[in-house]
Design a protein around this motif. Structure first.
Motif, PDB file in Angstrom:
ATOM      1  N   THR A 113       0.827  -1.208   0.000  1.00 40.59           N
ATOM      2  CA  THR A 113       0.000   0.000   0.000  1.00 40.59           C
ATOM      3  C   THR A 113       0.862   1.259   0.000  1.00 40.59           C
ATOM      4  OG1 THR A 113      -0.075  -0.183   2.384  1.00 40.59           O
ATOM      5  CG2 THR A 113      -1.937  -1.071   1.196  1.00 40.59           C
ATOM      6  N   LEU A 114       1.900   1.278   0.829  1.00 40.32           N
ATOM      7  CA  LEU A 114       2.741   2.471   0.920  1.00 40.32           C
ATOM      8  C   LEU A 114       3.528   2.687  -0.370  1.00 40.32           C
ATOM      9  CD1 LEU A 114       4.007   1.993   4.561  1.00 40.32           C
ATOM     10  CD2 LEU A 114       2.398   3.717   3.751  1.00 40.32           C
ATOM     11  N   PHE A 115       4.045   1.601  -0.936  1.00 36.48           N
ATOM     12  CA  PHE A 115       4.777   1.742  -2.199  1.00 36.48           C
ATOM     13  C   PHE A 115       3.837   2.226  -3.299  1.00 36.48           C
ATOM     14  CE2 PHE A 115       8.123  -0.609  -0.089  1.00 36.48           C
ATOM     15  CZ  PHE A 115       9.272  -0.119  -0.682  1.00 36.48           C
ATOM     16  N   SER A 116       2.634   1.629  -3.339  1.00 34.72           N
ATOM     17  CA  SER A 116       1.700   2.007  -4.400  1.00 34.72           C
ATOM     18  C   SER A 116       1.295   3.467  -4.270  1.00 34.72           C
ATOM     19  CB  SER A 116       0.461   1.112  -4.358  1.00 34.72           C
ATOM     20  OG  SER A 116       0.831  -0.213  -4.676  1.00 34.72           O
ATOM     21  N   ASP A 117       1.036   3.900  -3.043  1.00 34.94           N
ATOM     22  CA  ASP A 117       0.653   5.291  -2.807  1.00 34.94           C
ATOM     23  C   ASP A 117       1.778   6.229  -3.252  1.00 34.94           C
ATOM     24  OD1 ASP A 117      -1.230   7.177  -1.749  1.00 34.94           O
ATOM     25  OD2 ASP A 117       0.210   7.514  -0.120  1.00 34.94           O
ATOM     26  N   TYR A 118       2.997   5.834  -2.941  1.00 30.86           N
ATOM     27  CA  TYR A 118       4.155   6.636  -3.343  1.00 30.86           C
ATOM     28  C   TYR A 118       4.304   6.650  -4.872  1.00 30.86           C
ATOM     29  CZ  TYR A 118       9.064   7.667  -4.269  1.00 30.86           C
ATOM     30  OH  TYR A 118      10.222   8.171  -4.796  1.00 30.86           O
ATOM     31  N   TYR A 119       4.205   5.464  -5.481  1.00 31.52           N
ATOM     32  CA  TYR A 119       4.354   5.386  -6.938  1.00 31.52           C
ATOM     33  C   TYR A 119       3.309   6.248  -7.649  1.00 31.52           C
ATOM     34  CZ  TYR A 119       7.716   1.517  -6.432  1.00 31.52           C
ATOM     35  OH  TYR A 119       8.820   0.760  -6.123  1.00 31.52           O
ATOM     36  N   SER A 120       2.097   6.322  -7.066  1.00 28.65           N
ATOM     37  CA  SER A 120       1.045   7.110  -7.720  1.00 28.65           C
ATOM     38  C   SER A 120       1.426   8.595  -7.756  1.00 28.65           C
ATOM     39  CB  SER A 120      -0.301   6.916  -7.015  1.00 28.65           C
ATOM     40  OG  SER A 120      -0.302   7.626  -5.792  1.00 28.65           O
ATOM     41  N   LYS A 235      -3.407  -4.694 -10.828  1.00 31.37           N
ATOM     42  CA  LYS A 235      -4.348  -4.643  -9.699  1.00 31.37           C
ATOM     43  C   LYS A 235      -4.102  -3.472  -8.757  1.00 31.37           C
ATOM     44  CE  LYS A 235      -6.124  -9.284  -8.944  1.00 31.37           C
ATOM     45  NZ  LYS A 235      -6.238 -10.338  -7.946  1.00 31.37           N
ATOM     46  N   PHE A 236      -2.885  -3.363  -8.267  1.00 25.68           N
ATOM     47  CA  PHE A 236      -2.597  -2.289  -7.311  1.00 25.68           C
ATOM     48  C   PHE A 236      -2.596  -0.930  -8.004  1.00 25.68           C
ATOM     49  CE2 PHE A 236      -1.417  -5.809  -4.673  1.00 25.68           C
ATOM     50  CZ  PHE A 236      -1.667  -5.353  -3.386  1.00 25.68           C
ATOM     51  N   SER A 237      -2.140  -0.907  -9.251  1.00 26.10           N
ATOM     52  CA  SER A 237      -2.119   0.365  -9.976  1.00 26.10           C
ATOM     53  C   SER A 237      -3.524   0.916 -10.135  1.00 26.10           C
ATOM     54  CB  SER A 237      -1.479   0.180 -11.351  1.00 26.10           C
ATOM     55  OG  SER A 237      -0.109  -0.054 -11.199  1.00 26.10           O
ATOM     56  N   LYS A 238      -4.491   0.010 -10.362  1.00 23.17           N
ATOM     57  CA  LYS A 238      -5.875   0.463 -10.492  1.00 23.17           C
ATOM     58  C   LYS A 238      -6.422   0.929  -9.146  1.00 23.17           C
ATOM     59  CE  LYS A 238      -6.968  -1.936 -14.740  1.00 23.17           C
ATOM     60  NZ  LYS A 238      -7.413  -3.181 -15.372  1.00 23.17           N
ATOM     61  N   ALA A 239      -6.094   0.194  -8.080  1.00 23.89           N
ATOM     62  CA  ALA A 239      -6.598   0.563  -6.755  1.00 23.89           C
ATOM     63  C   ALA A 239      -5.980   1.864  -6.250  1.00 23.89           C
ATOM     64  CB  ALA A 239      -6.337  -0.564  -5.761  1.00 23.89           C
ATOM     65  N   TYR A 240      -4.735   2.120  -6.641  1.00 19.08           N
ATOM     66  CA  TYR A 240      -4.036   3.301  -6.111  1.00 19.08           C
ATOM     67  C   TYR A 240      -3.798   4.357  -7.197  1.00 19.08           C
ATOM     68  CZ  TYR A 240      -3.535   0.705  -1.837  1.00 19.08           C
ATOM     69  OH  TYR A 240      -3.814   0.013  -0.687  1.00 19.08           O
ATOM     70  N   ASP A 241      -4.437   4.146  -8.339  1.00 23.07           N
ATOM     71  CA  ASP A 241      -4.414   5.138  -9.415  1.00 23.07           C
ATOM     72  C   ASP A 241      -2.995   5.490  -9.878  1.00 23.07           C
ATOM     73  OD1 ASP A 241      -5.713   6.701 -11.202  1.00 23.07           O
ATOM     74  OD2 ASP A 241      -5.805   8.471  -9.897  1.00 23.07           O
ATOM     75  N   ILE A 242      -2.273   4.473 -10.283  1.00 24.65           N
ATOM     76  CA  ILE A 242      -0.916   4.718 -10.805  1.00 24.65           C
ATOM     77  C   ILE A 242      -0.968   4.639 -12.328  1.00 24.65           C
ATOM     78  CG2 ILE A 242       1.528   4.168 -10.564  1.00 24.65           C
ATOM     79  CD1 ILE A 242       0.741   2.363  -8.175  1.00 24.65           C
ATOM     80  N   GLU A 243      -1.291   5.774 -12.921  1.00 24.88           N
ATOM     81  CA  GLU A 243      -1.387   5.841 -14.378  1.00 24.88           C
ATOM     82  C   GLU A 243      -0.183   6.584 -14.925  1.00 24.88           C
ATOM     83  OE1 GLU A 243      -5.309   6.052 -16.823  1.00 24.88           O
ATOM     84  OE2 GLU A 243      -5.572   7.272 -15.015  1.00 24.88           O
ATOM     85  N   PHE A 244       0.241   6.162 -16.122  1.00 22.95           N
ATOM     86  CA  PHE A 244       1.359   6.871 -16.749  1.00 22.95           C
ATOM     87  C   PHE A 244       1.085   7.024 -18.246  1.00 22.95           C
ATOM     88  CE2 PHE A 244       3.627   3.493 -19.124  1.00 22.95           C
ATOM     89  CZ  PHE A 244       2.951   2.376 -18.659  1.00 22.95           C
TER      90      PHE A 244
END
Ligand SMILES: [Zn+2]
Length: 475
Positions: A113-120, A235-244
């Motif tokens: 969760t923390l990595f995904s939030d950061y990546y977003s 999966k995580f990118s969609k949940a944490y909105d990591i779009e590029f």
């Protein structure tokens, strides 16, 4: 000589294990329920593991970072499968000083969760990718039953979290870590042979598209999941909105992986290699590789121990002189229980004959070499013999305890007499996995990839099946 503090391995394996942990001063029980204290001997092994894996990761362009220890509930809840998977074993912080927190926070059980939030917040374009980050830390999982190194409420590990622009790249990373970092580390350093494969849907990590695992067989035939590598897809990118913005100038969700190995590997070292006299360590992972024991206080003896120690240290071998005011016999036993791979005895009687004695911890074999021999060469030769012997012994044991079964009766007979890995065809249904579990808790360790079906019929239900699973009783 037998170590009285250690129960015989063949008499009571579980007791033997905890006796070795205590006698070798690897860990102590703490007053914090379910948590251990890693003592210097245990922590030194962990440090050696950290240094070795860290080097392998840095050589393949991974970078270390540090994420917060606490995760706010709303952040944790964004990926529902993950929180559902961890809910029963999450510890919550509800107060800060004397104030109730507006939102409770959990102590990280893992940090997707923390990595995904950061990546977003940092991934904007394909030019920002890949990011291959790792962190060394401890995590907390509220386990009910705990055992030193194998299962404790707090444990130490590395967690890698990478993010990529394509599915192919992320999948290649998932596999690379398993095959070229973990498997290699197990073989070359821990001298532990292991099988790798894919977890079934039931056994995979919550939130992963699939999980690759490395599974090792312990002396008593029980399987230990020793490391995992997960492919998350988007999966995580969609949940944490990591779009590029991708190379076609379109918005796309990024592809992620995560992977980890933990201080549980120390438990594997004990249960694969060690014996009734204590710890046995492969030289490639032993924090202290050689102990030099002077017998007597003659000047010649002392001079030679110092000389040998310097020669070994200069060649990169970790050695020390045991100068304590105890008897040589006591020192030999201590070196044995602590698993020092090679012990060098320097005594006046041997010196009069121009000889030195080298003793291997794994076989207890003694050899004598001329005191003028190239000691570095002799010691390195012995390291290589020990490392190979431990690996080969563990491999032969794993092979002799790997069976094939074509029906449940066979599985039952094997698991009740001499458990190990059982290869059996599986139709893919969870129902069959549950039926298998009724036999002493036998679980699918992994689906063996590119493995020809044994009969082509599920060993449990008899239906047609394409996959072969390695089953085992798990720690
Ligand atoms: Zn079936």
């Amino acid at each position: 000589m037998a170590n009285n503090a250690i129960t015989k391995r063949d008499v009571d394996f579980a007791k033997w294990y905890t006796d070795v942990v205590k006698a070798s001063h690897l860990a102590a029980y703490s007053n914090v329920k379910g948590c251990i204290i890693m003592e210097p001997n245990g922590y030194a092994i962990w440090e050696k593991m950290v240094q070795t894996i860290d080097k392998m990761l840095k050589e393949t362009s991974h970078k270390n970072v540090a994420m917060p220890l606490l995760i706010p509930e709303n952040l944790m809840n964004k990926e529902s499968e993950l929180i559902n998977g961890f809910a029963p074993e999450v510890a919550w912080v509800t107060d800060g000083g004397s104030n109730k927190l507006e939102e409770r926070m959990c102590i990280r059980p893992t940090s997707e969760t923390l990595f995904s939030d950061y990546y977003s917040s940092v991934v904007r374009s394909y030019r920002d990718l890949p990011l291959k980050y790792n962190q060394w830390c401890s995590v907390v999982r509220w386990e009910k039953e705990t055992r030193p190194f194998l299962r404790s409420r707090e444990f130490w590990w590395q967690e890698g979290h990478t993010i990529h622009e394509t599915k192919e790249e992320a999948e290649a990373e998932t596999r690379f870590i398993m095959e070229h970092v973990y498997k290699r580390f197990f073989h070359e350093f821990l001298a532990i042979p292991a099988i790798t494969g894919r977890k079934t849907e039931k056994e995979k990590f919550a939130g992963a598209e699939y999980t690759l695992t490395i599974e090792a067989l312990m002396y008593n035939g029980v399987a230990l999941q020793s490391g995992t590598s997960h492919y998350f897809g988007q999966k995580f990118s969609k949940a944490y909105d990591i779009e590029f913005t991708n190379r076609e100038n379109k918005q796309e969700f990024a592809y992620q992986t995560s992977w980890g190995v933990s201080s549980r590997m120390i438990g594997a070292l004990i249960m694969v290699h060690s014996d009734d006299d204590g710890l046995v360590l492969p030289p490639n992972i032993a924090p202290n590789q050689v102990v030099i024991i002077p017998i007597g206080t003659d000047k010649d003896v002392i001079d030679l121990t110092n000389k040998i120690n310097t020669l070994l240290k200069d060649s990169g071998i970790t050695s020390y002189i045991d100068n304590k005011e105890t008897s040589p016999g006591f020192k030999f036993a201590e070196a044995e229980v602590n698993g020092i791979p090679v012990r060098i005895e320097v005594g006046i009687r041997d010196l009069d004959n121009n000889l030195l004695t080298l003793v291997r911890r794994d076989t207890k074999e003694k050899i004598q070499v001329s005191k003028d021999a190239d000691i570095v060469v002799e010691v390195k030769k012995m390291f290589s013999l020990i490392q190979t012997n431990l690996y080969n012994k563990a491999k032969a044991r794993m092979e002799s305890m790997t069976y094939t079964a074509t029906n449940l009766e066979e599985v039952e007979r094997i698991m009740n007499t001499n458990p190990g890995f059982i290869k059996a065809d599986w139709c893919g249904s969870e129902e069959c996995e549950l039926k298998m579990k009724e036999i002493k808790g036998t679980k699918a360790r992994c689906i063996l990839e590119s493995h020809q079906p044994i009969t082509g019929k599920c060993a449990i239900c008899g239906k047609e099946s394409k996959e072969v699973v390695a089953w085992g009783i798990q720690y």
